[in-house]
Each structure stands twice: as structure tokens, then as C-alpha cells.
Design a protein around this motif. Structure first.
Motif, PDB file in Angstrom:
ATOM      1  N   ARG B 116     -36.795 103.601  10.902  1.00  0.00           N
ATOM      2  CA  ARG B 116     -37.598 103.328  12.098  1.00  0.00           C
ATOM      3  C   ARG B 116     -39.078 103.412  11.747  1.00  0.00           C
ATOM      4  NH1 ARG B 116     -34.421 103.934  16.946  1.00  0.00           N
ATOM      5  NH2 ARG B 116     -32.508 105.084  16.503  1.00  0.00           N
ATOM      6  N   LYS B 117     -39.886 102.682  12.478  1.00  0.00           N
ATOM      7  CA  LYS B 117     -41.334 102.698  12.234  1.00  0.00           C
ATOM      8  C   LYS B 117     -42.024 103.581  13.275  1.00  0.00           C
ATOM      9  CE  LYS B 117     -41.732  98.260   9.903  1.00  0.00           C
ATOM     10  NZ  LYS B 117     -42.141  96.866   9.997  1.00  0.00           N
ATOM     11  N   GLY B 118     -43.105 104.162  12.864  1.00  0.00           N
ATOM     12  CA  GLY B 118     -43.952 104.898  13.804  1.00  0.00           C
ATOM     13  C   GLY B 118     -43.554 106.337  14.061  1.00  0.00           C
ATOM     14  N   ILE B 119     -42.544 106.806  13.392  1.00  0.00           N
ATOM     15  CA  ILE B 119     -42.158 108.212  13.595  1.00  0.00           C
ATOM     16  C   ILE B 119     -43.043 109.101  12.720  1.00  0.00           C
ATOM     17  CG2 ILE B 119     -40.293 109.894  13.277  1.00  0.00           C
ATOM     18  CD1 ILE B 119     -38.351 107.650  14.023  1.00  0.00           C
ATOM     19  N   LYS B 120     -43.455 110.231  13.297  1.00  0.00           N
ATOM     20  CA  LYS B 120     -44.359 111.110  12.556  1.00  0.00           C
ATOM     21  C   LYS B 120     -43.739 112.484  12.330  1.00  0.00           C
ATOM     22  CE  LYS B 120     -48.677 108.911  13.781  1.00  0.00           C
ATOM     23  NZ  LYS B 120     -50.026 109.053  14.291  1.00  0.00           N
ATOM     24  N   PHE B 121     -44.145 113.072  11.210  1.00  0.00           N
ATOM     25  CA  PHE B 121     -43.780 114.465  10.946  1.00  0.00           C
ATOM     26  C   PHE B 121     -44.630 115.365  11.835  1.00  0.00           C
ATOM     27  CE2 PHE B 121     -42.661 112.625   6.703  1.00  0.00           C
ATOM     28  CZ  PHE B 121     -41.316 113.006   6.684  1.00  0.00           C
ATOM     29  N   SER B 122     -44.253 116.619  11.899  1.00  0.00           N
ATOM     30  CA  SER B 122     -44.998 117.561  12.743  1.00  0.00           C
ATOM     31  C   SER B 122     -46.397 117.845  12.201  1.00  0.00           C
ATOM     32  CB  SER B 122     -44.216 118.866  12.881  1.00  0.00           C
ATOM     33  OG  SER B 122     -43.897 119.381  11.608  1.00  0.00           O
ATOM     34  N   ASP B 123     -46.710 117.387  10.970  1.00  0.00           N
ATOM     35  CA  ASP B 123     -48.080 117.534  10.459  1.00  0.00           C
ATOM     36  C   ASP B 123     -48.900 116.268  10.706  1.00  0.00           C
ATOM     37  OD1 ASP B 123     -46.984 115.767   8.653  1.00  0.00           O
ATOM     38  OD2 ASP B 123     -47.389 116.991   6.869  1.00  0.00           O
ATOM     39  N   GLY B 124     -48.324 115.325  11.410  1.00  0.00           N
ATOM     40  CA  GLY B 124     -49.073 114.123  11.793  1.00  0.00           C
ATOM     41  C   GLY B 124     -48.904 112.942  10.864  1.00  0.00           C
ATOM     42  N   LYS B 125     -48.295 113.149   9.710  1.00  0.00           N
ATOM     43  CA  LYS B 125     -48.121 112.037   8.769  1.00  0.00           C
ATOM     44  C   LYS B 125     -46.942 111.169   9.190  1.00  0.00           C
ATOM     45  CE  LYS B 125     -49.970 114.544   4.811  1.00  0.00           C
ATOM     46  NZ  LYS B 125     -49.611 115.351   3.653  1.00  0.00           N
ATOM     47  N   THR B 126     -47.074 109.871   8.918  1.00  0.00           N
ATOM     48  CA  THR B 126     -46.019 108.935   9.296  1.00  0.00           C
ATOM     49  C   THR B 126     -44.878 108.974   8.279  1.00  0.00           C
ATOM     50  OG1 THR B 126     -47.658 107.523  10.318  1.00  0.00           O
ATOM     51  CG2 THR B 126     -45.547 106.496   9.803  1.00  0.00           C
ATOM     52  N   VAL B 127     -43.667 108.875   8.795  1.00  0.00           N
ATOM     53  CA  VAL B 127     -42.498 108.878   7.918  1.00  0.00           C
ATOM     54  C   VAL B 127     -42.364 107.514   7.243  1.00  0.00           C
ATOM     55  CG1 VAL B 127     -39.990 109.166   7.822  1.00  0.00           C
ATOM     56  CG2 VAL B 127     -41.331 110.486   9.470  1.00  0.00           C
ATOM     57  N   THR B 128     -42.217 107.533   5.920  1.00  0.00           N
ATOM     58  CA  THR B 128     -42.089 106.282   5.172  1.00  0.00           C
ATOM     59  C   THR B 128     -40.823 106.332   4.302  1.00  0.00           C
ATOM     60  OG1 THR B 128     -43.260 107.089   3.239  1.00  0.00           O
ATOM     61  CG2 THR B 128     -44.616 106.150   5.006  1.00  0.00           C
ATOM     62  N   VAL B 129     -40.498 105.187   3.751  1.00  0.00           N
ATOM     63  CA  VAL B 129     -39.323 105.143   2.875  1.00  0.00           C
ATOM     64  C   VAL B 129     -39.546 105.993   1.619  1.00  0.00           C
ATOM     65  CG1 VAL B 129     -38.407 102.932   3.681  1.00  0.00           C
ATOM     66  CG2 VAL B 129     -40.139 102.962   1.861  1.00  0.00           C
ATOM     67  N   ALA B 130     -40.812 106.187   1.266  1.00  0.00           N
ATOM     68  CA  ALA B 130     -41.105 107.046   0.103  1.00  0.00           C
ATOM     69  C   ALA B 130     -40.675 108.483   0.400  1.00  0.00           C
ATOM     70  CB  ALA B 130     -42.598 106.997  -0.212  1.00  0.00           C
ATOM     71  N   ASP B 131     -40.830 108.882   1.651  1.00  0.00           N
ATOM     72  CA  ASP B 131     -40.377 110.232   2.036  1.00  0.00           C
ATOM     73  C   ASP B 131     -38.856 110.349   1.908  1.00  0.00           C
ATOM     74  OD1 ASP B 131     -42.971 111.220   2.808  1.00  0.00           O
ATOM     75  OD2 ASP B 131     -42.811 109.986   4.608  1.00  0.00           O
ATOM     76  N   VAL B 132     -38.171 109.246   2.255  1.00  0.00           N
ATOM     77  CA  VAL B 132     -36.709 109.258   2.168  1.00  0.00           C
ATOM     78  C   VAL B 132     -36.282 109.446   0.710  1.00  0.00           C
ATOM     79  CG1 VAL B 132     -34.592 107.956   2.574  1.00  0.00           C
ATOM     80  CG2 VAL B 132     -36.493 107.793   4.204  1.00  0.00           C
ATOM     81  N   LEU B 133     -36.863 108.643  -0.174  1.00  0.00           N
ATOM     82  CA  LEU B 133     -36.513 108.751  -1.592  1.00  0.00           C
ATOM     83  C   LEU B 133     -36.842 110.154  -2.113  1.00  0.00           C
ATOM     84  CD1 LEU B 133     -35.654 107.666  -4.354  1.00  0.00           C
ATOM     85  CD2 LEU B 133     -37.959 106.711  -4.628  1.00  0.00           C
ATOM     86  N   ALA B 134     -38.045 110.625  -1.779  1.00  0.00           N
ATOM     87  CA  ALA B 134     -38.466 111.943  -2.275  1.00  0.00           C
ATOM     88  C   ALA B 134     -37.561 113.044  -1.753  1.00  0.00           C
ATOM     89  CB  ALA B 134     -39.908 112.208  -1.857  1.00  0.00           C
TER      90      ALA B 134
END
Lengths: 352, 566
Positions: B116-134
Motif C-alpha cells: 500500500r502507498k502512503g502508510i507511515k511508521f510511527s516516526d513519520g517515515k513512509t513505508v517502502t518496499v525497501a523496508d519490507v526487504l530489510a
């Protein structure tokens, strides 16, 4: 002249004095101390209470088999008993409200069945207390004996030989002394209760009563050995010991014939107090689950069983607690009497 | 299967009476958490939770306790998650951070998600596919408890297990920032892969999260709440995630309290009193036995009881005497009175006798009872006569047997009861109580020569293999290891072959697979009898008087964030 004339009379008095002194001499210090102890009413009552508790616990099998007709070591979760003509479940499930939980039957106050109620496995608490008392008293007395024996030997050797012997024994005792008693006992119990004690040729199983006996005995050794060592140190400077040394008596002879008779009264004074302390320590370990192990029971393990029933069946924990209090108070009062009789100068509680 | 250690740990925490785990059958009425519509008039306030002790690390990729998995439901999301509703549908997997359920191709070996696009972590950063891989790389780098048993199905997974520090998953997790796609390539088809992605280990966390167990430091998440402070000696505090916006009420609904606190340190008796007095809203720990009567009468409206998909059981070591003899194992199955064991656990309202490995309500479960006093599929009682005859026929009469059990009150009582029954049927039995910390490892290690023990198993996710394959296949048996979760040591090639067939069948025909799993369950019990299944426990939740909107997930239990305190 009259004085001369009275000579036979004087002889007579001297003879009487001699006879009287001889009579006093024939009454050994031991006998005198025992007589003094017998005259101590509080101590005698305590001894009576103690003997009563021992006798009652020894009769545990008679009670369980012939009066209560129960096996205090077997669960009875589906059991039913007859009270007042009605059958009742030993472990009835709660039926009110949401019906959660099972509450063991409470005290019936009938000696013939579940006098103090049931524990979490449906076992007769009163019968278990009687059996548990045997174990508690066995551990208390045997660990007390072992502790006193080992401590006396170590204290006498350290005090008499001094120098390197004293240094080695004293340092070993210091190591044990450095740990708080209960912390050391708990640590040893946690390790040994799980795996048992394996000393090569000797193996003590994990559930053996020897483990708590040895653990409890060992943690108190310094507390008796130290005073004994001090007594022997002071005795060694006394004339009669020096005379014995000068006469060429062997060390073994001096220890046995000169030192031991003078140390023994102090050691005896320690015994009742040590037994009381050991009973308390055993109970503490068992309450923590690291003392006596099932299927054996002691007053401490029964208190442990009762902790989870404290709100609904408090007697399971209270009754063995009362037993411990009675026995330990009796031992302390008896100990005070023994001290007054055998070694009035001894400072028992200050040293332990 | 190191995961079971922690699962067991949860069992330890809860074993005194009610219990834990991942999955249950709700008895009380449950309504959807998010689907019923948000009632803003109940929003606000602080929810006070009590626990006797903290649950360890706060890191969602490491922690394996119900205590925090229950809280993670409101703080973290995976690509998919178990639906946040009450009752049976809570076992259903729904899209969470993914826009839809994955497209499964390549004969079940490739799963393609779109983030999904536009979802943010509680620190304000946007969730990306790089986060998924990491996140999946980190899962191996932090030595996730199940990295070697669940996630090593991903291509590159085995290498990551061997050398976590250099874990890349280059071919296993392929991401495309332009299309926001995430592709998982598996070594072999895995019918449970989505379940495994739906538990907190599969949470997506920021790519810059250090590749080590973060311990007491909260990691930003995407849920409705965020952990704001954690001191294992005092309290854990969660507050609303100010960057959270509902994208799927079924996956991550908006919560009600403004703040959720979990306080540590009170004895459980005091916790019960605190809830009764309105000073706390819920306790994590099991209700002590001697308070059950009180709360079930005086506070009946505040009590919720749920059956768990869990087993209490007595595994017997099939490789050493006397239980290397089938008749001896069958004798114990006949001898133990499961109604008595239910009483030890708190009575018929808190546990149900069982004869099967799979718990009722679980995929594949078939009601049956091979060892019974009557010929019935419902447990009727023990058959001591038959048990004694079997012991004599087995030639094991008089053998010494040690029953290993934890030294907490309920486990130890069960151990003592089993010991008594073993003595009754002709063995010379003793109990070996062990500390809660070591018992579960101890009974797994073959070096300890454990003959029979008392233990529990709680589901990770709703799949028959989570009981049968994990606990009774050759793959779960490892000699001289503390992680040999097949405690009985049963290793039957024919049964393993049936399990493999059932797993393959799951990919195409779940109904047929479930039927086969049910047959395997019965086959194991009748031909091998490696366990005595004792009972299925229930969970008791005791909530404060002011608490409303209680809802229960079969998978993760009570939804903490859905409770009303206003």
C-alpha cells in the motif's frame, strides 16, 4: 585442755566434712547440670511438648491407616466421604456463578475423616501433617547432629593445633560464613535438588532427604565451629592442659580426655537451638520448592501446597505453620534451660 | 523448533490456571473489532493492564511471548495479518500492508504482493518496499526464533540461517520500488507461508532499524498505537500513533483508549484485587485457583472464558524403557483419569478432557477416544483393569519411572497425580520437579533420559501440521539437543510419509488435507500412543467493571486496543 578434750569431736566434724565433700565430689558436673535442668519448669514443659510432637508424628501411620483410612501420599480427586450421613465430594467443583475452579473440602473437625480438610490433590491434610512432621523433625535433628559433630571436630582441631591447621580451617569457615545463610542454602538446593549429589563413590539422588539434611547442616557449621574454636583456644592456656602437655600426653589423649569434657557442655547447649534453626531453614527451603521433594512431605512443603489455597482453605497452610511454631518455641525454651544448666555464660543467639 | 521454548514460556506464565497461546475457540459472544463501525463516543482514557513481570525484549522480530504478541496487534503490521474480528473469522488471513492477498504462481512457490502507498511508521517515515526487504533480512540477522524453521523456505533463507550477518535474500525477496511490488520466491511450496507472514515476526519495520535485538528500545511500527516507553522493571506504555490512518479496519482498526499502560511487579493476588477494586482494567496472568470461586460469583459479568486450541499432554519417550514398549504406553493412556486432571486445572469450566493430539475446532480435528472405559468417542473415564493387564503383558511391571514436571503448583500437581497412577498400575514412580526455566529444555534433550513428562503445546497458527508435524515427525526429533520438540522421540517413516502427503494436498484441497490430518492423528494414537493427551485448557480474562467492548481473537486473544474505558 578443753580443746584437747574436744579432739575426738573435732575429728568427727572433720570426718563429716570429708564425707560431705566426698559426696559433693561424687555428684559430677553433668549430674548437677541435669538436676538443675530438671528443676527448670519451663524447660521441662518444653521437653514434654517436644516429646509429644515426636510421639504424635511417629503415630502417623496408625492414624492414616486405622483412623482416617486414607493414603496421604495418593491423590483422591474423585473421592467422596460421608459426613453427617451425607456423602460429599473431596474435590467439589464450584457450582455458583460461572462455576470456575475446584475447592478442596475444608476441615470436617472429625478425627475420623479429613480433620483439617483436603489439599489440592484431595489428600488428607491432617494425615499429611503427621507424616510431614516426621520428615521435618528428622531433618531438624539429624542435620543438627551432623552440624554440631562436624563443627565441634573442626573447632577443636583449629583451636588446639593452631598455626596452619587453624588458618586452613578458619579460612574454609570464612568462605561459608561470607554467604548469607539462606542465600547459600537456596543456591546449594537449587543445584542439588535438580541433579542430586555425585561424589564419585557416593551418589545421593535428587529426591533424597539426605540432600536437605546435608545442605542445612553444612551452612551452619561455621556458626558452631567458631565458638568451639574460641573455647579451645582459651582452654589451651589453662594449667591443666599445660600440665598434660608437659607430662607428655598425646594430642589425641589431650583432645579426648582434657579438651572434650570441657567443650561438651557448650556443644550441648548449641544443640536445641541448632535443631530449631534447621527446622526453620528446612521449612523455608520447602516453601520455596527446593527443600523436601514430592512424594515426601514436610511441614514446609505442606505450607507450600497451602499457599495456593490461602483464600479458600487457609488451614492447609496455617496448621503446619502452627506446628513449626510450637516445636521451635519449645526447642528455644528448652535450649535456654540447657544453657542455664550447662553453660550459663554461653551467648547463644549472639553467635548465630 | 526453538519457537516452542517461548511458546512453552507462555504456557509457563499462564499455566497455573487459565492459559495462553495463539489461537482459541471463543465461548463468549464476539463481534468484529473493526467491522462494526467505530464508536467515537467511547474513544479516550487510559487502559491499565497488570502483569507480574515484563515479557522480555520488545523487539517484534525476537519476542515470542503471548504477553507482547497480544500488544503487537495494535502496534505492528505485516503484509498480511489475521483478521481483527472475534470468533472463527479471526483465523482468516487478510491483506494488511499489502493492497490485496498475494498472487500465487509458479506452482505455489512465488507470492507477489503490492505494498500500500502512503502508510507511515510511527516516526513519520513512509513505508517502502525497501523496508519490507530489510525487515526480512533483519529477521535472520537478529536470529529470529523461527528463522530456521519457518522462514528458511524463502530462497536464500538457508544461507541466511548459516551466516545471518551477510543475509541478502537477493532472489528470495525481490522488491520493485517503481511498482511497489514485493515478490517472495520459495524453495518449495508452503501452504502455511501466509500464516507465518501474519504473526508478529512478519512485521514490517523501518529499514534503518539496527540489526540486533533492540531489547527495551521501542521500534517504530505502523499500527494504531506506538510504544513510547518501556522499563521491564516498572511499566510499558503505548500511545496513539499520530501518523496512523485506517486503511483496513479488518487488518488494523482504530483503537479506543488514548493510552495503554502495562504495569509490572504486583503479585497476581494483588492484581486480581486491583481489578476487583477498579484500580486496573485487566490482568495478563492466570487467575489464582483460590480466587476463581470469588470472581466467578462476585464478578461474573467481568469474566470471559475461552477454550484454547492447546494441549496439556504427557509425552512418553518411545526410545527408552519402559515406554519403548507400545503396551506400556497404551497402559498409561488407559490409566490416567482425565476428569481428575481437569479438576487439578480448575474444574470442568476451565478444561476439557481430550484423547486426540489435535485440539477441538482445529483443522483436521476428529472427535475420537482410543483409550476409554467405554467404547465412545467422548472420554468416559480410565480403565485401570485394562491398564494393569497391559503393564503385565508388556513385561515392564515394576520398572522405575521418573515423571518430570515443572515445579509450579498446577504442573507439579499433575506430575504427582501421574506418579500416583503409575504406582497403582505397577511401576515404581517418582516425581522430578524442575524449575520452570529449565524443564521444557530438559525434557527435550535425549541425554537426560526423560521417560515421561508433563508439558503443554499452544498453536502458532491454525494448521494441523503445527501440532502433528512439529511435535511428532522425524524432523522434530534431534538427539542430544535442547531443541528436540518431538519430546516422545517418535520417528515413523510411514507416518512422516502421510504427513508429507497431507501437506501437499493442502496446496490444492484443504478439505481433503484436513481429513487426512485427522486420520494421521488417530493413527498415531492407536498405533504408537506416544502421548497421553490430557486436556484442552481454557483461558479466563478478568476485566475491570468500567471496561466495555470485550472482543476475543482465536489467534491472538483479547483485542487490547478495542476495549472501552469511557
Amino acid at each position: 585442755m578443753g580443746e584437747i578434750g574436744e579432739l575426738p569431736a573435732t575429728e568427727s566434724v572433720a570426718t563429716k566434712i570429708t564425707v560431705k565433700l566426698a559426696a559433693v565430689d561424687s555428684e559430677s558436673p553433668w549430674r548437677s547440670s541435669l538436676q538443675q535442668l530438671r528443676r527448670n519448669r519451663a524447660a521441662m514443659v518444653s521437653l514434654g511438648v517436644l516429646l509429644f510432637m515426636v510421639a504424635v508424628t511417629l503415630l502417623a501411620p496408625v492414624y492414616a491407616h486405622d483412623i482416617a483410612h486414607s493414603n496421604p501420599f495418593a491423590s483422591n480427586l474423585q473421592g467422596r466421604i460421608k459426613i453427617g450421613g451425607h456423602y460429599r465430594s473431596v474435590m467439589p467443583a464450584n457450582t455458583q456463578g460461572l462455576g470456575l475452579g475446584v475447592t478442596p473440602i475444608g476441615p470436617t473437625w472429625h478425627f475420623s475423616t479429613y480433620f483439617l480438610g483436603a489439599d489440592e490433590l484431595g489428600r488428607d491434610v491432617f494425615a499429611r501433617i503427621l507424616y510431614g512432621g516426621r520428615v521435618t523433625l528428622l531433618i531438624g535433628f539429624s542435620s543438627g547432629l551432623i552440624c554440631i559433630a562436624v563443627a565441634t571436630v573442626l573447632g577443636m582441631l583449629a583451636g588446639y593445633f593452631g598455626r596452619a591447621t587453624d588458618w586452613i580451617i578458619s579460612r574454609l569457615l570464612d568462605i561459608v560464613w561470607a554467604f548469607p545463610i539462606y542465600l547459600l542454602a537456596i543456591s546449594l538446593s537449587v543445584i542439588l535438588v535438580t541433579s542430586g549429589l555425585d561424589l564419585g563413590i557416593v551418589h545421593i539422588g535428587a529426591g533424597s532427604l539426605l540432600l536437605p539434611i546435608l545442605i542445612i547442616a553444612s551452612v551452619y557449621v561455621p556458626y558452631v565451629a567458631r565458638p568451639v574454636r574460641g573455647i579451645v583456644f582459651s582452654l589451651k592456656e589453662r594449667d591443666f592442659i599445660q600440665a598434660a602437655i608437659a607430662s607428655g600426653a598425646s594430642d589425641w589423649h589431650i583432645l579426648r580426655k582434657e579438651i572434650w569434657p570441657n567443650v561438651a557442655p557448650s556443644v550441648i547447649v548449641f544443640f536445641p537451638l541448632m535443631v530449631a534453626l534447621n527446622i526453620l531453614t528446612e521449612s523455608a527451603l520447602s516453601i520455596l520448592g527446593i527443600g523436601v521433594q514430592p512424594p515426601q512431605a514436610s511441614w514446609g512443603t505442606i505450607i507450600n501446597d497451602g499457599l495456593q489455597l490461602l483464600y479458600t482453605r487457609p488451614w492447609v497452610a496455617i496448621a503446619p505453620g502452627i506446628c513449626i511454631v510450637i516445636v521451635c518455641v519449645a526447642l528455644n525454651i528448652l535450649g535456654d534451660g540447657v544453657r542455664d544448666a550447662f553453660d550459663p555464660r554461653a551467648k547463644l543467639r549472639g553467635s548465630i | 523448533m526453538s519457537r516452542l521454548k517461548s511458546m512453552k514460556r507462555m504456557g509457563v506464565i499462564l499455566s497455573s490456571m487459565a492459559v495462553c497461546s495463539f489461537g482459541i475457540i471463543a465461548v463468549s459472544t464476539s463481534s468484529p473489532a473493526g467491522a462494526s463501525g467505530y464508536q467515537s463516543q467511547h474513544a479516550g482514557g487510559t487502559l491499565h493492564l497488570d502483569a507480574t513481570a515484563a515479557g522480555g525484549t520488545l523487539d517484534p522480530q525476537v519476542n515470542y511471548t503471548l504477553q507482547y504478541w497480544q500488544l503487537y496487534q495494535a502496534t505492528y503490521d505485516g503484509l498480511v495479518s489475521f483478521q481483527k474480528v472475534g470468533g472463527d473469522p479471526s483465523f482468516d488471513v487478510v491483506p494488511d500492508l499489502a493492497t490485496a492477498m498475494p498472487k500465487v504462481t509458479n506452482a505455489g512457490k512465488t507470492y507477489t504482493f503490492t505494498l500500500r502507498k502512503g502508510i507511515k511508521f510511527s516516526d513519520g517515515k513512509t513505508v517502502t518496499v525497501a523496508d519490507v526487504l530489510a525487515s526480512f533480512q533483519r529477521l535472520f540477522k537478529v536470529s529470529n526464533p523461527n528463522a530456521g524453521s519457518w522462514y528458511n523456505d524463502i530462497v536464500g533463507g538457508p544461507a541466511c540461517v548459516t551466516t545471518p550477518a551477510t543475509c541478502k535474500l537477493t532472489s528470495g525477496v525481490v522488491v520493485n520500488a517503481a511498482t511497489n511490488s514485493v515478490v517472495f520466491n520459495l524453495i518449495a511450496p508452503d501452504s502455511e507461508f501466509l500464516d507465518q507472514l501474519s504473526v508478529p515476526f512478519g512485521s514490517i519495520i523501518p529499514a534503518n532499524t539496527p540489526a540486533k535485538d533492540e531489547g527495551d528500545t521501542p521500534i517504530p511500527g505502523t499500527g494504531a498505537y506506538a510504544f513510547t516507553s518501556y522499563n521491564p522493571n516498572s511499566a510499558l506504555i503505548m500511545k496513539r500513533n499520530k501518523f496512523f490512518k485506517v486503511w483496513s479496519a479488518a487488518a488494523q482498526p482504530k483503537g479506543y483508549p488514548d493510552e495503554i499502560d502495562m504495569t509490572f511487579g504486583l503479585p497476581v493476588e494483588s492484581e486480581v484485587t486491583a481489578v476487583a477494586n477498579g484500580q486496573a482494567d485487566w490482568i495478563f496472568d492466570p487467575i489464582p485457583a483460590d480466587r476463581l470461586s470469588e470472581i466467578s460469583t462476585k464478578y461474573a459479568t467481568q469474566v470471559h472464558v475461552h477454550t484454547l486450541t492447546a494441549d496439556w499432554y504427557a509425552p512418553m519417550n518411545v526410545n527408552i524403557a519402559p515406554f519403548n514398549n507400545l503396551r506400556a504406553r497404551q497402559a498409561v493412556n488407559y490409566a490416567l483419569n482425565k476428569n481428575s486432571l481437569v479438576k487439578l486445572y480448575g474444574g470442568p469450566q476451565l478444561a476439557v478432557p481430550t484423547c486426540t493430539i489435535l485440539p477441538p475446532g482445529f483443522p483436521g480435528y476428529v472427535k475420537s477416544c482410543a483409550y476409554n472405559s467405554k467404547s465412545s468417542s467422548t472420554y468416559a473415564g480410565p480403565d485401570l483393569k485394562k491398564a494393569k493387564a497391559l503393564v503385565k503383558a508388556s513385561g515392564t511391571f515394576g520398572a522405575k519411572v521418573a515423571v518430570v514436571a515443572q515445579n509450579d503448583p498446577v504442573d507439579l500437581s499433575v506430575g504427582e497425580y501421574i506418579q500416583g497412577v503409575l504406582n497403582q498400575i505397577g511401576y515404581k514412580a517418582t516425581v522430578k520437579p524442575l524449575s520452570q526455566n529449565i524443564e521444557f529444555s530438559y525434557i527435550q534433550n535425549t541425554n537426560n533420559k526423560v521417560q515421561i513428562s508433563v508439558t503443554q503445546w499452544f498453536q502458532d497458527y491454525p494448521a494441523a501440521s503445527d501440532f502433528l508435524k512439529v511435535l511428532l515427525s522425524c524432523s522434530g526429533f534431534h538427539k542430544a539437543s535442547d531443541n528436540s520438540i518431538n519430546i516422545s522421540g517418535l520417528c515413523s517413516p510411514s507416518i512422516d510419509a502421510k504427513m508429507a502427503t497431507a501437506e501437499t494436498l493442502e496446496l490444492t484441497n484443504q478439505t481433503a488435507a484436513n481429513k487426512l490430518w485427522g486420520q494421521i492423528d488417530q493413527t498415531i494414537m492407536t498405533t504408537e500412543a506416544p502421548w497421553v493427551p490430557l486436556f484442552n485448557p481454557k483461558l479466563v480474562d478478568f476485566v475491570g467493571k468500567r471496561v466495555g467492548n470485550y472482543q476475543f481473537s482465536l489467534q491472538f486473544y483479547m483485542y487490547v486496543d478495542q476495549l472501552w474505558v469511557k
